[in-house]
Scaffold this active site. Sequence first.
Site: not given
Length: 260
Positions: A66, A111, A114, A134
């Site tokens: 992200a 992300g 993911e 993260e």
Amino acid sequence: MPFTTLLVDLADGIARITVNRPDKLNALNATVIRELGEAVERVEHEADIRGVIVTGAGAKAFVAGADIAEIAGQGPIDGKGRALEGQAVFRRLERCGKPVVAAVNGFALGGGCELAMACHLRVASEQAKFGQPEVKLGIGPGYGGTVRLPRLVGKARALELLLTGRMIDAAEAYRIGLVNQVVPADRVIAESEALLRGILENGPLAVQACLEAVDAGFDMSLDEALLLEANYFGLLSGTADMKEGTAAFLEKRKAVFRGV
Ligand code: COA
């Protein structure tokens, strides 16, 4: 409207969705997530699209997570909103009804890992690196990392990656079952396409039923999942494709499936 952060092209029934922010290692900002949602909507509705490849632009990254610059400014409410929105887009991709292969050409972190996990299959470059870093930023995964990683590699390995934030290479990702194949960097797209083409030669309704049965059945009790499977088995027995596939086998010829 053309996309600003994605490249989308369609050839021979395969849509290739490329996250295109190579200067930021294809980090997922709000625009990428919104546009990914729009691209998935196209995948769901356009009959010409029979399978999907998701990849990242440039030689270095699939998606490096992200967008940390956006996350840095978020509070609890918009942070939750960001997670829910990304989760919904990834879930929609996972449930689009057509096979989706992640062509992981480089870093797949946070992300990015993911996103790759929300695809049905993963083909990794030998140079790819995976991780859920993260916790190093003082935050946790928001797009399904704590949910899909243990389902793919088991709880102990998932927790190790989630708690340490350490990166693993493609060989280790293969060893723990996170990726399906590891190929030379210059073969990632070609091998992803080859994998997808092999799938697309099969009965499309049967392929869709496998996707649905595994997706829905995974979290059911054994008996419920077996009943679901039997229902799909029965349902597929009413299709022309099943008649064609079984007849073709018995007549020693290649089946011609029509998706009906
Ligand atoms: N969000 C925002 N920008 C990112 C990013 C992310 N997740 N990952 C990389 N970038 C940007 C960098 O800030 C840099 O931008 P700049 O050139 O404007 O300074 C550019 O992409 C190149 O990255 P850089 O860090 O210089 O490359 P590198 O080869 O030295 O390191 C990584 C590569 C992947 C190890 C490193 O970029 C990294 O750790 N990224 C963050 C990974 C992460 O924590 N993801 C989870 C986020 S929740």
